[in-house]
Design a protein around this motif. Structure first.
Motif, PDB file in Angstrom:
ATOM      1  N   UNK A  81       0.834  -1.206   0.000  1.00 27.90           N
ATOM      2  CA  UNK A  81       0.000   0.000   0.000  1.00 27.90           C
ATOM      3  C   UNK A  81       0.867   1.253   0.000  1.00 27.90           C
ATOM      4  N   UNK A  82       1.956   1.215   0.834  1.00 26.61           N
ATOM      5  CA  UNK A  82       2.864   2.368   0.860  1.00 26.61           C
ATOM      6  C   UNK A  82       3.499   2.603  -0.511  1.00 26.61           C
ATOM      7  N   UNK A  83       3.924   1.503  -1.154  1.00 26.45           N
ATOM      8  CA  UNK A  83       4.539   1.648  -2.480  1.00 26.45           C
ATOM      9  C   UNK A  83       3.536   2.204  -3.479  1.00 26.45           C
ATOM     10  N   UNK A  84       2.292   1.642  -3.414  1.00 27.41           N
ATOM     11  CA  UNK A  84       1.274   2.152  -4.340  1.00 27.41           C
ATOM     12  C   UNK A  84       0.942   3.606  -4.045  1.00 27.41           C
ATOM     13  N   UNK A  85       0.926   3.968  -2.740  1.00 24.69           N
ATOM     14  CA  UNK A  85       0.637   5.360  -2.385  1.00 24.69           C
ATOM     15  C   UNK A  85       1.775   6.287  -2.832  1.00 24.69           C
ATOM     16  N   UNK A  86       3.020   5.795  -2.646  1.00 18.59           N
ATOM     17  CA  UNK A  86       4.162   6.590  -3.108  1.00 18.59           C
ATOM     18  C   UNK A  86       4.125   6.772  -4.623  1.00 18.59           C
ATOM     19  N   UNK A  87       3.786   5.675  -5.335  1.00 17.91           N
ATOM     20  CA  UNK A  87       3.651   5.775  -6.792  1.00 17.91           C
ATOM     21  C   UNK A  87       2.534   6.745  -7.152  1.00 17.91           C
ATOM     22  N   UNK A  88       1.443   6.681  -6.369  1.00 15.88           N
ATOM     23  CA  UNK A  88       0.334   7.596  -6.614  1.00 15.88           C
ATOM     24  C   UNK A  88       0.774   9.045  -6.403  1.00 15.88           C
ATOM     25  N   UNK A  89       1.557   9.275  -5.311  1.00 11.81           N
ATOM     26  CA  UNK A  89       2.049  10.632  -5.056  1.00 11.81           C
ATOM     27  C   UNK A  89       2.979  11.109  -6.174  1.00 11.81           C
ATOM     28  N   UNK A  90       3.862  10.207  -6.636  1.00  9.40           N
ATOM     29  CA  UNK A  90       4.763  10.584  -7.731  1.00  9.40           C
ATOM     30  C   UNK A  90       3.978  10.915  -8.998  1.00  9.40           C
ATOM     31  N   UNK A  91       2.979  10.057  -9.299  1.00  7.38           N
ATOM     32  CA  UNK A  91       2.163  10.339 -10.487  1.00  7.38           C
ATOM     33  C   UNK A  91       1.419  11.653 -10.331  1.00  7.38           C
ATOM     34  N   UNK A  92       0.898  11.876  -9.102  1.00 10.89           N
ATOM     35  CA  UNK A  92       0.172  13.130  -8.870  1.00 10.89           C
ATOM     36  C   UNK A  92       1.106  14.331  -9.021  1.00 10.89           C
ATOM     37  N   UNK A  93       2.358  14.211  -8.498  1.00 11.22           N
ATOM     38  CA  UNK A  93       3.318  15.300  -8.628  1.00 11.22           C
ATOM     39  C   UNK A  93       3.682  15.539 -10.094  1.00 11.22           C
TER      40      UNK A  93
END
Length: 303
Positions: A81-93
């Protein structure tokens, strides 16, 4: 998985089941057989208790192991979940950065379009002012147009206003060319006058210089004449002196020759020297005089 200290667990459980300390009076009151039976019963009860506790412990450890596995699974899920959330944050950025760049580009493009609009508006205003100026000039030239129309009515050889204007422009160009030619000729005339004035000034300067030079040359000529007369008189004097010296030299040489001939006659010898050898002749005369003087001295001594 967790390491279970089984030996330590059973030891502690056995200590809990066994009596802490047998009182001193009870030890001495019971016989050994009874004490042995009592010990066996206590051991049996302790063994049963240990088995029950072992089963409970195994059940508890199985539950703990299952719980531990569940926790590990939860941890892996949380990591995912953390990895997916980090990926989500990177995509959002990244989407935010692209949106900001797009907004900046659109703002820049809007600025360029606004500047272009202002430029076109200024150009439109300039064209309007130029149109108004041309309109005023047209109104100002309207009388001229009417005048040209009247001129065309009086000059049928011209077909229209453009031909008349072309003729006028040609005449104006010819007049301008004639004026330029006139100015050039006037400039050439002024240049010729200036050159003539310079030549006149130069000629006057040269005439004055030549006059001064002529006077100087005349003075030098007079000085040269005076020096010539002086040196001519000197030359005449030198020539006269030379003639006297030459005459004296000739007489001296004749006297020396006469003496030499007299000596030769006295010695009854022919002259053996050149007529021009005056020094040799005098040497012979000198030798004869010395010999004659010696003879005379000898004769005086003999007397």
């Amino acid at each position: 998985s967790m390491a279970v200290p089984w030996e330590e667990y059973f030891r502690l459980a056995l200590q809990e089941k066994l009596p802490r300390k047998i009182p001193e009076q009870n030890v001495h009151q019971f016989p050994p057989v009874l004490r042995l039976l009592e010990k066996r019963q206590e051991l049996k009860a302790a063994d049963q208790s240990l088995r029950a506790q072992k089963e409970v412990f195994q059940t508890t450890m199985a539950a703990l192991q299952q719980r531990w596995e569940q926790l590990e699974q939860k941890e892996q899920e949380l990591k995912g979940s953390f990895l997916r959330f980090d990926k989500f944050l990177q995509d959002a950025e990244a989407r935010r950065s692209r949106a900001l760049r797009r907004a900046a580009e659109e703002g820049h493009c809007a600025g360029r379009q606004e500047a272009e609009a202002r430029r076109l508006w200024a150009q439109l205003e300039e064209l309007r002012r130029e149109r108004a100026l041309l309109q005023r000039r047209l109104e100002h030239l309207a009388p001229c147009a009417r005048l040209l129309g009247q001129v065309l009515e009086r000059l049928p050889e011209f077909q229209g206003v453009p031909e008349l204007v072309a003729r006028f422009d040609s005449l104006a160009d010819t007049q301008a060319a004639l004026r330029r030619t006139e100015r050039e000729r006037l400039a050439e005339l002024e240049a010729a006058r200036a050159r003539l004035q310079r030549l006149q000034d130069t000629w006057q300067d040269e005439v004055l210089w030549h006059g001064q030079r002529r006077a100087q040359l005349r003075e030098r000529l007079e000085e040269a004449r005076e020096r010539t007369l002086h040196w001519e008189s000197k030359w005449i004097q030198i020539q006269n002196t030379a003639a006297e010296k030459t005459l004296l030299l000739g007489r001296t040489r004749m006297a020396a020759l006469n003496l030499f001939q007299v000596v030769c006659q006295h010695q009854r010898q022919p002259p053996n020297l050149d007529l021009e050898d005056t020094e040799g002749q005098l040497e012979q005369v000198k030798q004869f005089i010395q010999d004659l003087s010696g003879m005379l001295a000898s004769l005086r001594q003999a007397e």
